[in-house]
Write a protein that holds these residues in place. Structure first.
Motif, PDB file in Angstrom:
ATOM      1  N   ILE A  43       0.840  -1.205   0.000  1.00  0.00           N
ATOM      2  CA  ILE A  43       0.000   0.000   0.000  1.00  0.00           C
ATOM      3  C   ILE A  43       0.870   1.248   0.000  1.00  0.00           C
ATOM      4  O   ILE A  43       0.596   2.220  -0.708  1.00  0.00           O
ATOM      5  CB  ILE A  43      -0.963  -0.029   1.194  1.00  0.00           C
ATOM      6  N   GLY A  44       1.948   1.229   0.771  1.00  0.00           N
ATOM      7  CA  GLY A  44       2.843   2.373   0.802  1.00  0.00           C
ATOM      8  C   GLY A  44       3.528   2.626  -0.524  1.00  0.00           C
ATOM      9  O   GLY A  44       3.817   3.768  -0.878  1.00  0.00           O
ATOM     10  N   SER A  45       3.786   1.570  -1.298  1.00  0.00           N
ATOM     11  CA  SER A  45       4.512   1.727  -2.557  1.00  0.00           C
ATOM     12  C   SER A  45       3.650   2.314  -3.667  1.00  0.00           C
ATOM     13  O   SER A  45       4.178   2.915  -4.604  1.00  0.00           O
ATOM     14  CB  SER A  45       5.085   0.373  -3.013  1.00  0.00           C
ATOM     15  N   VAL A  46       2.315   2.159  -3.577  1.00  0.00           N
ATOM     16  CA  VAL A  46       1.454   2.607  -4.679  1.00  0.00           C
ATOM     17  C   VAL A  46       0.592   3.807  -4.341  1.00  0.00           C
ATOM     18  O   VAL A  46       0.048   4.461  -5.241  1.00  0.00           O
ATOM     19  CB  VAL A  46       0.531   1.463  -5.172  1.00  0.00           C
ATOM     20  N   SER A 186       5.243  -3.031 -10.044  1.00  0.00           N
ATOM     21  CA  SER A 186       4.926  -4.430  -9.826  1.00  0.00           C
ATOM     22  C   SER A 186       3.651  -4.573  -9.010  1.00  0.00           C
ATOM     23  O   SER A 186       2.783  -5.405  -9.312  1.00  0.00           O
ATOM     24  CB  SER A 186       6.092  -5.119  -9.106  1.00  0.00           C
ATOM     25  N   SER A 187       3.504  -3.747  -7.990  1.00  0.00           N
ATOM     26  CA  SER A 187       2.309  -3.796  -7.149  1.00  0.00           C
ATOM     27  C   SER A 187       1.070  -3.365  -7.923  1.00  0.00           C
ATOM     28  O   SER A 187      -0.014  -3.951  -7.785  1.00  0.00           O
ATOM     29  CB  SER A 187       2.496  -2.913  -5.916  1.00  0.00           C
ATOM     30  N   ILE A 188       1.209  -2.332  -8.768  1.00  0.00           N
ATOM     31  CA  ILE A 188       0.087  -1.879  -9.577  1.00  0.00           C
ATOM     32  C   ILE A 188      -0.350  -2.967 -10.544  1.00  0.00           C
ATOM     33  O   ILE A 188      -1.549  -3.171 -10.768  1.00  0.00           O
ATOM     34  CB  ILE A 188       0.456  -0.586 -10.327  1.00  0.00           C
ATOM     35  N   ASP A 189       0.596  -3.690 -11.114  1.00  0.00           N
ATOM     36  CA  ASP A 189       0.238  -4.792 -12.017  1.00  0.00           C
ATOM     37  C   ASP A 189      -0.624  -5.829 -11.296  1.00  0.00           C
ATOM     38  O   ASP A 189      -1.568  -6.381 -11.869  1.00  0.00           O
ATOM     39  CB  ASP A 189       1.493  -5.452 -12.576  1.00  0.00           C
ATOM     40  N   SER A 190      -0.312  -6.095 -10.032  1.00  0.00           N
ATOM     41  CA  SER A 190      -1.113  -7.045  -9.256  1.00  0.00           C
ATOM     42  C   SER A 190      -2.531  -6.510  -9.050  1.00  0.00           C
ATOM     43  O   SER A 190      -3.513  -7.240  -9.178  1.00  0.00           O
ATOM     44  CB  SER A 190      -0.459  -7.311  -7.898  1.00  0.00           C
ATOM     45  N   LEU A 191      -2.625  -5.217  -8.752  1.00  0.00           N
ATOM     46  CA  LEU A 191      -3.938  -4.609  -8.569  1.00  0.00           C
ATOM     47  C   LEU A 191      -4.729  -4.599  -9.874  1.00  0.00           C
ATOM     48  O   LEU A 191      -5.950  -4.800  -9.883  1.00  0.00           O
ATOM     49  CB  LEU A 191      -3.785  -3.193  -8.023  1.00  0.00           C
ATOM     50  N   LEU A 192      -4.046  -4.381 -10.986  1.00  0.00           N
ATOM     51  CA  LEU A 192      -4.725  -4.400 -12.280  1.00  0.00           C
ATOM     52  C   LEU A 192      -5.270  -5.782 -12.609  1.00  0.00           C
ATOM     53  O   LEU A 192      -6.348  -5.911 -13.206  1.00  0.00           O
ATOM     54  CB  LEU A 192      -3.770  -3.936 -13.385  1.00  0.00           C
ATOM     55  N   ALA A 193      -4.543  -6.828 -12.209  1.00  0.00           N
ATOM     56  CA  ALA A 193      -5.047  -8.190 -12.410  1.00  0.00           C
ATOM     57  C   ALA A 193      -6.344  -8.398 -11.639  1.00  0.00           C
ATOM     58  O   ALA A 193      -7.297  -9.024 -12.131  1.00  0.00           O
ATOM     59  CB  ALA A 193      -3.998  -9.209 -11.985  1.00  0.00           C
ATOM     60  N   LEU A 194      -6.403  -7.843 -10.418  1.00  0.00           N
ATOM     61  CA  LEU A 194      -7.627  -7.930  -9.636  1.00  0.00           C
ATOM     62  C   LEU A 194      -8.743  -7.115 -10.266  1.00  0.00           C
ATOM     63  O   LEU A 194      -9.895  -7.575 -10.363  1.00  0.00           O
ATOM     64  CB  LEU A 194      -7.370  -7.452  -8.207  1.00  0.00           C
ATOM     65  N   VAL A 195      -8.439  -5.893 -10.722  1.00  0.00           N
ATOM     66  CA  VAL A 195      -9.463  -5.040 -11.331  1.00  0.00           C
ATOM     67  C   VAL A 195     -10.070  -5.720 -12.552  1.00  0.00           C
ATOM     68  O   VAL A 195     -11.294  -5.702 -12.746  1.00  0.00           O
ATOM     69  CB  VAL A 195      -8.870  -3.671 -11.702  1.00  0.00           C
ATOM     70  N   GLN A 196      -9.242  -6.324 -13.387  1.00  0.00           N
ATOM     71  CA  GLN A 196      -9.782  -7.025 -14.554  1.00  0.00           C
ATOM     72  C   GLN A 196     -10.681  -8.177 -14.129  1.00  0.00           C
ATOM     73  O   GLN A 196     -11.724  -8.430 -14.741  1.00  0.00           O
ATOM     74  CB  GLN A 196      -8.639  -7.549 -15.424  1.00  0.00           C
ATOM     75  N   HIS A 197     -10.296  -8.872 -13.057  1.00  0.00           N
ATOM     76  CA  HIS A 197     -11.115  -9.953 -12.522  1.00  0.00           C
ATOM     77  C   HIS A 197     -12.462  -9.411 -12.040  1.00  0.00           C
ATOM     78  O   HIS A 197     -13.506 -10.031 -12.248  1.00  0.00           O
ATOM     79  CB  HIS A 197     -10.367 -10.634 -11.382  1.00  0.00           C
TER      80      HIS A 197
END
Length: 207
Positions: A43-46, A186-197
């Motif tokens: 959370i701190g990184s993004v 890298s963290s945003i990419d993980s969140l984007l995977a969730l958003v697409q889901h």
């Protein structure tokens, strides 16, 4: 992927305060996982605002109830929530709520999860079994979720994606990615995977 910008800056924290004019969909997301898996770090990184952390020092008393196996160097723990915000292209704004990872804070989980559309579950490949309780909570809540393996330097590298998915008993449709919680992209990419889901599973709420 860069986040949207705002014209108002928090000079103390270096981040934006007000939502950008392009904000259209405001989405509450849980960032969850076991103790010491990297939720506060992600959370701190993004976060585009100064993140809220409720960390306290670990004490000798807490060491009797918190399992420090695999996280011996950890000196603090979240005792309520972490909170951050990130604006994504397309007018999507994610409000990120990090949950405590210990069983003794389980009573807070339902309150923190209320109103969330989905969850990003962080997993440590060095101690996969520590994630089972959290995954159980997420599945009981009915929240769509994605799993992100946080890449610790000494994490095993020999497991195949199929083996990791089987170890967590994940459905074939559940997104599973790797990330470095210290790195924003890298963290945003993980969140984007969730958003697409979420787009695939909640089209009426998030398009």
């Amino acid at each position: 992927m860069a986040s949207a910008t705002s014209s108002t800056v928090d000079t103390a924290g270096g981040g934006v305060i007000h939502l950008p004019d392009t904000a259209r969909d405001l989405v509450k997301i849980l960032v969850t996982g076991p103790f010491g898996v990297g939720k506060t770090t992600l959370i701190g990184s993004v976060s585009e605002i100064r993140p809220l952390h409720t960390e306290e020092q670990l004490t000798e008393a807490s060491a009797q109830v918190d399992d420090l196996a695999g996280v011996r160097d950890k000196s603090t723990t979240t005792v309520a929530i972490d909170f951050g915000r990130i604006s994504l292209p397309g007018g999507i704004v994610l409000y990120l709520f990090g949950t405590p990872g210990q069983e003794r804070f389980r009573s807070l989980w339902d309150d923190i999860a209320h109103g969330a559309l989905g969850a990003l579950v962080l997993v440590d490949a060095r101690r996969i079994d520590a994630s089972f309780d959290v995954l159980g909570l997420v599945e009981e809540s009915g929240l769509p979720y994605a799993v992100a393996f946080n890449t610790f330097p000494d994490a095993p590298r020999h497991h195949t994606p199929e083996q990791l998915r089987a170890a967590l008993a994940l459905e074939p449709t559940t997104p599973m990615v790797t990330c470095d919680a210290r790195e924003a992209d890298s963290s945003i990419d993980s969140l984007l995977a969730l958003v697409q889901h979420l787009i695939d599973h909640r089209p009426a709420e998030l398009r």
